[in-house]
Design an enzyme around this catalytic site. Structure first.
Site, mmCIF file in Angstrom:
data_model
loop_
_atom_site.group_PDB
_atom_site.id
_atom_site.type_symbol
_atom_site.label_atom_id
_atom_site.label_comp_id
_atom_site.label_asym_id
_atom_site.label_seq_id
_atom_site.Cartn_x
_atom_site.Cartn_y
_atom_site.Cartn_z
ATOM 1 N N ARG A 121 0.830 -1.212 0.000
ATOM 2 C CA ARG A 121 0.000 0.000 0.000
ATOM 3 C C ARG A 121 0.866 1.264 0.000
ATOM 4 O O ARG A 121 0.354 2.372 0.112
ATOM 5 C CB ARG A 121 -0.932 -0.025 1.217
ATOM 6 C CG ARG A 121 -2.184 0.860 1.069
ATOM 7 C CD ARG A 121 -3.246 0.528 2.108
ATOM 8 N NE ARG A 121 -2.727 0.457 3.465
ATOM 9 C CZ ARG A 121 -2.579 1.517 4.272
ATOM 10 N NH1 ARG A 121 -2.920 2.716 3.866
ATOM 11 N NH2 ARG A 121 -2.113 1.352 5.495
ATOM 12 N N LYS A 122 2.176 1.104 -0.151
ATOM 13 C CA LYS A 122 3.091 2.244 -0.203
ATOM 14 C C LYS A 122 3.100 2.800 -1.626
ATOM 15 O O LYS A 122 4.003 2.531 -2.421
ATOM 16 C CB LYS A 122 4.490 1.831 0.254
ATOM 17 C CG LYS A 122 4.540 1.431 1.731
ATOM 18 C CD LYS A 122 5.934 1.008 2.142
ATOM 19 C CE LYS A 122 5.970 0.588 3.605
ATOM 20 N NZ LYS A 122 7.307 0.135 4.033
ATOM 21 N N THR A 123 2.072 3.548 -1.920
ATOM 22 C CA THR A 123 1.874 4.108 -3.253
ATOM 23 C C THR A 123 1.816 5.627 -3.187
ATOM 24 O O THR A 123 1.789 6.220 -2.110
ATOM 25 C CB THR A 123 0.566 3.571 -3.871
ATOM 26 O OG1 THR A 123 -0.520 3.856 -2.977
ATOM 27 C CG2 THR A 123 0.633 2.068 -4.089
#
Length: 281
Positions: A121-123
């Protein structure tokens, strides 16, 4: 989403667009570094919003070598230039993610490992849809799309709840039968507690490759149906060491953070001018 991107780049008046006017022109999209092409739907949507037409000469997911023309865009020159940088930014980033994802997928295939390689989810805020889509083009999994897609209990959740067992119990109440629960674990003992509490997936966070086999063996011996994810500090150089029996998922943030982009350019076609814009010597 496209309208917001265009508004960000042109908040009021396009001064350069005034200079070039509204003459109909043709632009060539060139790939200038090797990579997997990804992001065509977003590129198309940007120019559709500007009443331009895109004709592609490659397929989504093709690996291409530079320098070659991969699409032709036609429309009013002011509109072509209005969409140029927004479209190139989108395409270069999506293609960079897909290229790294494809590289990792090939490592998995060569290893003969049957699990899933996934993003995280590191976007980039506001750009997640493109980045998650690019992972799929590159043949890896997206992982959860957002906080509403799956319940993941990390260290802060557990510390606040008081224990892994309590956190999982509360997650099961709020998520019901329709959402999976994953627990981030920093030891085999934590993973066993999470499995006993009824979670669906345990994440072995920042485990070294040497620590993985014993941990997975112990967990699977008691809970054979639970999924085990390895994550934390994994990259394309070290991933092979995690593609081992007992591990079902390997996730890495490198897929959407720190990847190399693919270089593209969009050049108005003009007789006698080389669109490749080669270096001056």
């Amino acid at each position: 989403m496209v309208r917001e991107w265009l508004k960000e780049d042109t908040p009021n008046f396009d001064y350069g667009g005034f200079v070039v006017g509204e003459k109909e022109e043709t632009a060539l999209l060139l790939i200038k570094s090797p990579g997997v092409v990804a992001g065509k739907p977003f590129f198309d949507a940007i120019f559709k919003e500007l009443d331009c037409v895109v004709s592609w000469e490659c397929e989504e997911g093709d690996f291409l070598e530079p320098i070659q023309c991969i699409a032709i865009v036609t429309g009013k020159v002011r509109q072509l230039l209005l969409g140029e940088r927004v479209a190139l930014n989108c395409l270069s980033r999506a293609s960079g993610i897909a290229s790294l994802a494809r590289q990792l997928a090939k490592i998995k295939e060569a290893k003969g490992w049957k699990g899933e390689i996934a993003g995280t989810r590191k976007t980039t805020p506001g750009f997640r849809l493109v980045e998650k889509y690019a992972l799929l083009v590159g043949s890896v999994s997206t992982h959860r799309h957002d906080l509403s897609s799956m319940i993941m209990l990390k260290d802060n959740h557990i510390w606040t709840s008081g224990s892994i067992t309590q956190a999982v119990k509360d997650a099961k109440i709020v998520g019901g039968f329709s959402l999976k629960v994953e627990v981030e674990c920093r030891s085999t003992e934590e993973a066993l507690e999470a499995a006993e509490a009824g979670c669906d997936i345990v994440m072995l966070d920042n485990f070294s490759p040497a620590a993985i086999p014993d941990a997975t063996k112990r967990i699977k011996a008691s809970y054979p149906n639970i999924l085990i994810e390895a994550s934390g500090g994994i990259n394309e150089e070290t991933i092979q060491q995690y593609l081992v029996p007992g591990v079902d998922i390997v996730s890495l943030s490198r897929l959407t953070q720190g990847y190399d982009v693919v270089d593209f350019s969009l050049k108005i076609q003009k007789n006698g001018v080389d669109p490749r814009n080669l270096p001056v010597k």
